[in-house]
Design a protein around this motif. Structure first.
Motif, short mmCIF file in Angstrom:
data_model
loop_
_atom_site.label_atom_id
_atom_site.label_comp_id
_atom_site.label_asym_id
_atom_site.label_seq_id
_atom_site.Cartn_x
_atom_site.Cartn_y
_atom_site.Cartn_z
N TYR A 1 0.73 -1.61 0.03
CA TYR A 1 -0.16 0.09 0.22
C TYR A 1 1.06 0.95 0.12
O TYR A 1 0.67 2.47 -1.08
CB TYR A 1 -1.07 0.15 1.22
CG TYR A 1 -1.84 0.63 1.12
CD1 TYR A 1 -3.11 1.02 -0.24
CD2 TYR A 1 -2.30 2.36 1.48
CE1 TYR A 1 -4.29 1.40 -0.02
CE2 TYR A 1 -3.32 3.40 1.59
CZ TYR A 1 -3.67 3.27 0.62
OH TYR A 1 -5.06 3.98 0.61
N GLU B 1 0.21 3.96 -2.90
CA GLU B 1 -0.53 5.78 -2.61
C GLU B 1 0.68 6.25 -3.35
O GLU B 1 0.07 7.35 -3.83
CB GLU B 1 -0.28 5.83 -0.84
CG GLU B 1 -1.18 5.72 0.04
CD GLU B 1 -0.72 5.60 1.33
OE1 GLU B 1 -1.52 6.11 1.53
OE2 GLU B 1 0.02 5.23 2.13
N GLU C 1 -0.92 6.46 -6.26
CA GLU C 1 -2.28 7.34 -6.83
C GLU C 1 -1.92 8.76 -6.26
O GLU C 1 -2.72 9.38 -6.95
CB GLU C 1 -2.70 6.50 -5.18
CG GLU C 1 -3.71 5.58 -5.32
CD GLU C 1 -4.59 5.61 -4.65
OE1 GLU C 1 -5.54 4.35 -4.62
OE2 GLU C 1 -3.85 5.56 -3.35
N ASP D 1 -10.17 0.02 -4.03
CA ASP D 1 -10.88 -0.33 -3.17
C ASP D 1 -10.59 0.27 -1.11
O ASP D 1 -10.97 -0.57 -0.09
CB ASP D 1 -12.39 -1.12 -2.92
CG ASP D 1 -12.68 -0.91 -4.10
OD1 ASP D 1 -13.37 0.28 -4.91
OD2 ASP D 1 -13.13 -2.19 -5.18
N HIS D 2 -9.13 -0.04 -1.13
CA HIS D 2 -8.49 0.10 0.21
C HIS D 2 -9.29 0.81 0.80
O HIS D 2 -9.20 0.19 2.11
CB HIS D 2 -7.28 0.24 0.50
CG HIS D 2 -6.79 -0.07 1.58
ND1 HIS D 2 -6.62 1.38 2.38
CD2 HIS D 2 -5.68 -1.17 1.31
CE1 HIS D 2 -5.43 0.66 3.67
NE2 HIS D 2 -5.51 -0.49 3.25
N ASN D 3 -9.60 1.64 1.26
CA ASN D 3 -9.69 2.91 1.43
C ASN D 3 -11.63 2.07 2.84
O ASN D 3 -12.38 2.15 3.87
CB ASN D 3 -10.16 4.46 1.55
CG ASN D 3 -8.74 4.73 1.99
OD1 ASN D 3 -8.01 4.34 1.76
ND2 ASN D 3 -7.98 5.77 0.70
N ARG D 4 -12.30 2.01 1.48
CA ARG D 4 -13.70 1.82 1.37
C ARG D 4 -13.64 0.15 2.08
O ARG D 4 -14.30 -0.26 3.67
CB ARG D 4 -14.30 1.33 0.29
CG ARG D 4 -15.73 0.66 0.05
CD ARG D 4 -16.62 1.15 -1.46
NE ARG D 4 -17.78 0.47 -0.88
CZ ARG D 4 -18.22 -1.13 -1.44
NH1 ARG D 4 -16.68 -1.78 -2.35
NH2 ARG D 4 -19.47 -1.53 -1.44
N ILE E 1 -11.49 -1.18 4.55
CA ILE E 1 -10.58 -0.95 5.77
C ILE E 1 -12.28 -0.10 6.59
O ILE E 1 -11.96 -0.87 8.22
CB ILE E 1 -9.53 0.78 6.00
CG1 ILE E 1 -8.23 -0.39 5.12
CG2 ILE E 1 -8.99 0.44 7.31
CD1 ILE E 1 -7.83 -1.68 6.14
N HIS E 2 -12.87 1.23 6.24
CA HIS E 2 -14.19 1.42 7.14
C HIS E 2 -14.99 0.61 6.82
O HIS E 2 -15.75 0.47 8.41
CB HIS E 2 -14.45 2.43 5.52
CG HIS E 2 -15.72 3.38 6.35
ND1 HIS E 2 -15.63 4.18 7.40
CD2 HIS E 2 -17.44 2.99 5.72
CE1 HIS E 2 -16.80 4.28 7.63
NE2 HIS E 2 -17.98 3.87 7.05
N ARG F 1 -13.76 -2.02 10.43
CA ARG F 1 -13.72 -0.58 11.40
C ARG F 1 -15.28 -0.88 11.73
O ARG F 1 -15.85 -0.91 12.83
CB ARG F 1 -12.87 0.45 11.07
CG ARG F 1 -11.61 0.22 10.75
CD ARG F 1 -11.18 2.07 10.57
NE ARG F 1 -10.11 2.36 10.80
CZ ARG F 1 -9.18 2.23 11.47
NH1 ARG F 1 -9.32 2.11 12.82
NH2 ARG F 1 -7.26 2.38 11.51
N ARG G 1 -11.74 2.88 18.45
CA ARG G 1 -10.71 3.31 17.33
C ARG G 1 -9.77 2.96 18.04
O ARG G 1 -8.98 2.52 17.15
CB ARG G 1 -11.29 4.28 16.64
CG ARG G 1 -10.48 4.83 15.89
CD ARG G 1 -10.36 4.46 14.48
NE ARG G 1 -12.29 4.43 13.52
CZ ARG G 1 -12.35 4.99 12.55
NH1 ARG G 1 -11.78 5.90 12.58
NH2 ARG G 1 -13.72 4.65 12.46
N ASP H 1 -7.31 0.32 15.82
CA ASP H 1 -6.08 0.85 15.32
C ASP H 1 -4.81 0.09 16.11
O ASP H 1 -3.68 -0.90 15.05
CB ASP H 1 -5.60 2.59 16.01
CG ASP H 1 -6.50 3.37 15.21
OD1 ASP H 1 -7.04 2.64 14.01
OD2 ASP H 1 -6.84 4.69 15.89
#
Length: 361
Positions: free
Chosen positions: A47, A51, A54, A183-186, A188-189, A192, A199, A203
């Motif tokens: 990642y 990044e 990206e 779709d990494h961020n989605r 992870i969201h 979580r 949180r 982490d």
């Protein structure tokens, strides 16, 4: 009360149905679990590079993910194909040399060595076995050597089949990795949101999984690569096929306790018995000092990311993972131990008052 009980019951029905559906999904995915899990782990390792890609092509997530997967393909598949072709070639030459050595009195010369004669006399005198005759051993070795070529062809076919399976799993892993990076961020969201942790606890869990994944990959696979490279140099200097035996030493380094000694000790003994005493001593010294120091120094250094795991735990996580899952267990073992430690620490913090009361009672 009834309303609360009804709601609680419906919750239980939903949970049971969800668990049953998840179990059914697990059964469907069992044949493909290794590529999927490996894709998750590699997505964490790749990642930071993704990044940067990206940042250059941020408006095109599909292109960014495709570039990252292409880079990984060139890093792994191209060198692997080169190594496999060279292994088959050098393995064929090796089988011919072994056959010639055994059938052209090379084995007889080795048995005439004073140390071998002394060892055989000692064994025949003290060990509770039938008397060992050099001629019988030579005959057995000649029979083995005559069929070694056939065995090598069979082994090559198996390696080729394993390589084909590896490539299929690799491209399946690439397919999963493409979407994980895109779709990494989605993803992870969503994870979580589903996890019943705070949180800060999430982490800690994610950080530990990432650390252990990196340290397991670096500690096991990079150490094997370094030992195979150094061992191959030593074998090449002493006259053995460098790439073939370097690769064998790399694979042997995954075996706990014995490791690369499984390769270099017979090689040094062969050199000694054929009269190349100086090269035998050199190979033994090189393997102990150079190759051995890589395992003793590099592996602990690379695996220091496994917080909370001492040397004994790391050893058993690698040993157990290898026994239970095969080669991929060298990654799974430390990961399972590390997640268990994090969950245990979260449990200890969450129930600290109850545990303190228990200590005082």
């Amino acid at each position: 009360m009834r309303e609360n009980l009804k709601i609680s019951s419906s919750h239980w029905v939903l949970i049971i149905a969800l668990l049953a559906a998840m179990f059914a999904c697990y059964q469907l995915l069992i044949p493909y679990l290794n590529p999927i899990i490996l894709a998750f782990i590699i997505s964490m390792l790749m990642y930071p590079l993704h990044e940067k890609i990206e940042a250059r092509f941020g408006e095109h997530p599909n292109i960014c993910s495709l570039i990252s997967c292409t880079i990984l393909t060139f890093i792994i598949v191209i060198p692997l194909l080169f190594v496999l072709s060279a292994l088959v070639q050098q393995g064929s030459v090796l089988s011919e040399n072994i056959y010639k050595w055994v059938t052209h009195d090379g084995i007889q010369t080795a048995f005439e060595h004073p140390w071998v004669t002394t060892a055989l006399n000692w064994a025949n005198h003290y060990l509770p076995f039938d008397e060992v005759e050099p001629q019988d051993i030579a005959k057995r070795l000649a029979e083995f050597a005559s069929g070694f070529g056939t065995r090598l062809v069979g082994m090559s076919a198996k390696i080729l089949g394993d390589a084909t399976n590896f490539l299929l799993d690799f491209f399946l892993m690439l397919f999963v990795l493409f979407f994980l990076l895109r779709d990494h961020n989605r993803i992870i969201h969503i994870i979580r949101h589903i996890l019943p942790f705070s949180r800060s606890q999430e982490d800690r869990l994610f950080e530990e999984v990432e650390k252990v994944s990196k340290s397991a990959v670096m500690g096991s696979f990079l150490t094997a690569l370094a030992q195979g490279f150094a061992g191959g140099i030593g074998m090449g200097i002493t006259g053995f096929p460098m790439l073939f035996w370097g690769t064998m030493m790399g694979f042997a380094s995954f075996i706990p306790v014995v490791g690369t000694a499984l390769v270099w000790i017979p090689a040094a003994a062969y050199l000694f018995l054929t009269g190349d005493t100086t090269w035998a001593i050199f190979l033994a010294a090189w393997s102990i000092v150079v190759v051995g120091s890589i395992d003793n120094l590099l592996r602990p250094l690379l695996m220091q990311g496994s917080n909370g795991m001492n040397t004994l735990m790391i050893f058993f996580s690698l040993l157990g993972g290898l026994q239970l899952f095969g080669l991929i267990g060298l990654l799974y073992g430390p990961l399972i131990f590390a997640i268990t430690i994090v969950l245990f620490n979260l449990y200890e913090e969450e129930f600290s008052r109850f545990l303190d009361k228990q200590d005082q009672s």
